[in-house]
Design an enzyme around this catalytic site. Structure first.
Site, short mmCIF file in Angstrom:
data_model
loop_
_atom_site.label_atom_id
_atom_site.label_comp_id
_atom_site.label_asym_id
_atom_site.label_seq_id
_atom_site.Cartn_x
_atom_site.Cartn_y
_atom_site.Cartn_z
N PRO A 30 25.53 52.44 44.69
CA PRO A 30 26.28 53.32 43.97
C PRO A 30 26.25 54.74 43.47
O PRO A 30 26.68 55.29 42.76
CB PRO A 30 25.36 52.38 42.49
N HIS B 43 34.02 64.15 31.39
CA HIS B 43 33.06 64.84 31.90
C HIS B 43 33.64 65.95 32.99
O HIS B 43 34.15 65.54 33.84
CB HIS B 43 31.89 64.00 32.40
N LYS C 152 31.29 55.19 43.41
CA LYS C 152 32.52 54.96 44.18
C LYS C 152 33.05 53.58 44.03
O LYS C 152 34.32 53.36 44.29
CB LYS C 152 32.42 55.36 45.72
N TYR D 122 21.60 63.42 38.08
CA TYR D 122 21.10 62.87 39.36
C TYR D 122 19.64 63.46 39.51
O TYR D 122 19.50 64.74 39.71
CB TYR D 122 21.99 63.18 40.32
N TYR E 35 33.42 63.42 44.55
CA TYR E 35 33.25 62.80 43.12
C TYR E 35 34.11 62.66 42.36
O TYR E 35 34.42 61.46 41.73
CB TYR E 35 32.00 63.75 42.51
P1 FAD Z 1 33.97 42.13 41.18
O1 FAD Z 1 33.76 42.84 40.09
O2 FAD Z 1 32.62 41.58 41.96
O3 FAD Z 1 34.84 40.87 41.01
C1 FAD Z 1 34.99 39.63 41.85
C2 FAD Z 1 35.26 38.39 40.95
O4 FAD Z 1 35.66 37.53 41.82
C3 FAD Z 1 33.93 38.12 39.95
O5 FAD Z 1 34.55 38.06 38.67
C4 FAD Z 1 33.53 36.93 40.83
O6 FAD Z 1 32.96 35.88 39.88
C5 FAD Z 1 34.89 36.25 41.14
N1 FAD Z 1 34.64 35.44 42.33
C6 FAD Z 1 33.79 35.47 43.30
N2 FAD Z 1 33.95 34.48 44.32
C7 FAD Z 1 34.79 33.65 43.97
C8 FAD Z 1 35.37 32.62 44.08
N3 FAD Z 1 35.09 31.93 45.44
N4 FAD Z 1 36.56 32.10 43.57
C9 FAD Z 1 36.97 32.46 42.60
N5 FAD Z 1 36.38 33.65 41.94
C10 FAD Z 1 35.29 34.14 42.68
N6 FAD Z 1 29.61 50.51 41.11
C11 FAD Z 1 29.54 51.75 40.61
O7 FAD Z 1 30.35 52.66 40.89
N7 FAD Z 1 28.29 52.34 39.80
C12 FAD Z 1 27.37 51.19 39.57
O8 FAD Z 1 26.52 51.64 38.83
C13 FAD Z 1 27.61 49.93 39.86
N8 FAD Z 1 26.72 48.84 39.97
C14 FAD Z 1 26.91 47.75 40.26
C15 FAD Z 1 25.80 46.77 39.92
C16 FAD Z 1 26.13 45.36 40.52
C17 FAD Z 1 24.84 44.25 40.36
C18 FAD Z 1 27.07 45.33 41.41
C19 FAD Z 1 27.24 43.89 42.09
C20 FAD Z 1 27.93 46.20 41.54
C21 FAD Z 1 27.80 47.54 41.03
N9 FAD Z 1 28.82 48.39 41.33
C22 FAD Z 1 28.81 49.66 40.95
C23 FAD Z 1 29.85 48.17 42.11
C24 FAD Z 1 31.39 47.81 41.33
O9 FAD Z 1 30.94 47.20 40.08
C25 FAD Z 1 32.30 47.13 42.13
O10 FAD Z 1 32.62 47.89 43.08
C26 FAD Z 1 33.21 46.47 41.30
O11 FAD Z 1 32.95 45.56 40.48
C27 FAD Z 1 34.39 45.92 42.26
O12 FAD Z 1 35.27 45.19 41.64
P2 FAD Z 1 36.08 43.75 42.29
O13 FAD Z 1 36.92 43.45 41.31
O14 FAD Z 1 36.31 44.24 43.69
O15 FAD Z 1 34.79 42.86 42.42
C1 DHB Z 2 26.72 55.04 36.60
C2 DHB Z 2 26.45 54.37 37.90
C3 DHB Z 2 26.71 55.31 39.10
O1 DHB Z 2 26.23 54.58 40.39
C4 DHB Z 2 26.62 56.48 39.00
O2 DHB Z 2 26.93 57.22 40.17
C5 DHB Z 2 26.98 57.11 37.84
C6 DHB Z 2 26.67 56.55 36.71
C7 DHB Z 2 26.41 54.30 35.78
O3 DHB Z 2 26.19 53.00 35.59
O4 DHB Z 2 26.64 54.96 34.33
#
Ligand code: FAD
Ligand code: DHB
Length: 389
Positions: free
Chosen positions: A292, A72, A296, A200, A384
């Site tokens: 979100p 995009h 980021k 948005y 962004y």
């Molecule tokens: P996570 O993806 O949370 O991975 C952590 C892993 O560690 C998980 O698999 C978990 O099961 C595991 N874990 C936890 N505790 C333990 C333990 N004690 N022992 C062993 N394993 C463990 N970001 C965006 O940019 N756009 C979005 O739309 C967006 N939507 C989101 C919606 C939700 C509900 C959430 C929670 C987050 C969202 N985010 C979004 C943020 C983005 O998904 C996260 O920043 C990203 O997943 C971070 O990755 P991570 O690997 O650091 O953590």
């Molecule tokens: C999506 C989520 C976001 O937070 C965003 O800023 C743009 C896209 C998504 O889930 O597609």
């Protein structure tokens, strides 16, 4: 058991770190508390910065991302009945790629399986010990049996609710937090997106976002109250409310259908400093959460991993711990800028229940300035598409 680096968590940050370290010949074991299917069932982020795409390439897991990801060049922002395009490509020369976090996770899991690197799923009660010594120990339970791994380093990639951050003594850790007075209600639907770019929406009924996962799968979000539940939002009500928040000229393109996923996420900004305690290093959501709105979260997890993997590779290649010592400061400098941007996008695009007439005028002035100023649009665009690292 013994390994070089124990990685707690098999989300994007843990998997990416495991791959980048494996490429440099460093051994890891990933401990994940959930099952593989559970991890793959979570629907989260969707927008990748060029830097994140580059890291997935380095990790040897970008083939499907390149064939299926959608590049995009910009986004649209809708306000007071008109839409304004922010042209990232023209303003910064850079683009973003729409490719779901679920797919990134699957590709990284497949790449890890292909090199035979071990992941223990359903590893329960993970406990991190001796972190201040040069021989940390990680204990956990698997199928009811007690297991122990001796290692050189531990990476806490276990998300906001994980054990990594909680293993740092309270008097060492400093947390900064803002909780926002609303959430995002998200719906995934197997229908073509409403537009070829993300929209948005700042509407008087609340924020909305039209996003996508592919040309046949769309992702929509609505600002909702914190006391609402998904059961309060049958599909019909969701589409009705979304329609109300969209411009009449795009509503005609909206293709609705039965949702295949629906969830509510609260919005918060959170940073824990420092991202290190002895031989434990935090990366991704374990150390910080952003609302979100600026897309980021996943991208910040990737930049943390870039810094941390370089530092660990340097440590094993040359024996120098300088990179590891510098990790918290380097990572946090970029984290705070992304926290600022996500806070600004949230502040600018949502309707705050407690906002005064003055606050609303400030928000409108902010948006009108943005739409009229190339400098302001460039500031949005360069954040962004992702600040450099
Ligand atoms: P996570 O993806 O949370 O991975 C952590 C892993 O560690 C998980 O698999 C978990 O099961 C595991 N874990 C936890 N505790 C333990 C333990 N004690 N022992 C062993 N394993 C463990 N970001 C965006 O940019 N756009 C979005 O739309 C967006 N939507 C989101 C919606 C939700 C509900 C959430 C929670 C987050 C969202 N985010 C979004 C943020 C983005 O998904 C996260 O920043 C990203 O997943 C971070 O990755 P991570 O690997 O650091 O953590
Ligand atoms: C999506 C989520 C976001 O937070 C965003 O800023 C743009 C896209 C998504 O889930 O597609």
């Amino acid at each position: 058991m013994r390994t070089q680096v124990v990685i707690v968590g098999s989300g994007p940050s843990g998997l990416l770190l495991g791959q980048l370290l494996a490429m440099a010949g460093i051994e890891t074991i990933i401990l994940e508390q959930k099952s593989k299917d559970y991890v793959l069932g979570r629907i989260r982020a969707g927008v990748l910065e060029e830097g994140t795409v580059g890291l997935i390439e380095q990790a040897g897991a970008a083939a499907r991302l390149h064939s299926e990801g959608l590049v995009h060049d910009g986004i649209e922002i809708a306000f007071e009945g008109s839409r304004h395009r922010i042209d990232f490509k023209a303003l910064t020369g850079r683009t973003v790629t729409v490719y779901g976090q679920t797919e990134v996770t699957r590709d990284l899991m497949d790449a890890r399986a292909a090199i035979g690197a071990p992941t223990v799923y359903e590893a329960l009660d993970v406990d991190l010990l001796e972190l201040e010594s040069d021989r940390p120990v990680v204990r956990y339970r698997k199928d009811g049996e007690a297991c122990e791994i001796a290692c050189d380093y531990v990476a806490g990639c276990d998300g906001f609710h994980g054990i990594g951050r909680r293993s740092i003594p309270e008097d060492v850790l400093r947390a900064y937090e803002r909780v926002y007075p609303f959430g995002w209600l998200g719906v995934l639907v197997d229908q073509p997106p409403i537009s070829h770019e993300l929209i948005y929406v700042n509407h008087r009924r609340g924020f909305a976002l039209c996003s996508m996962r592919s040309m046949t799968r769309s992702r929509y979000y609505l600002q909702c109250r914190l006391d609402e539940h998904v059961e309060d939002w049958p599909d019909e009500k969701f589409w009705e409310e979304l329609t109300r928040r969209l411009d009449p000229d795009v509503v005609g393109n909206l293709r609705t259908g039965a949702s295949i996923e629906k969830s509510i996420a609260p919005l918060r900004s959170f940073v824990a400093e420092p991202m290190r305690f002895g031989r434990l290093f935090l990366a991704g959501d374990a150390a910080h959460i952003v609302p979100p709105t600026g897309a980021k979260g996943l991208n910040l997890a990737a930049s943390d991993v870039a810094y941390l993997s370089r530092a660990l590779i340097e440590r094993y290649a040359s024996g120098s711990g300088a990179g590891l010592d510098a990790y918290p400061e380097k990572a946090l400098a970029r984290v705070w800028k992304a926290v600022r941007f996500s806070w600004w996008m949230t502040q600018t695009l949502h309707r705050f229940p407690e906002s005064s007439g003055f606050d609303q005028k400030m928000q409108a002035a902010e948006l009108e300035y943005l739409f009229s100023s190339k400098a302001a649009q460039t500031a949005l665009a360069e954040n962004y598409v992702g600040l450099p690292y």
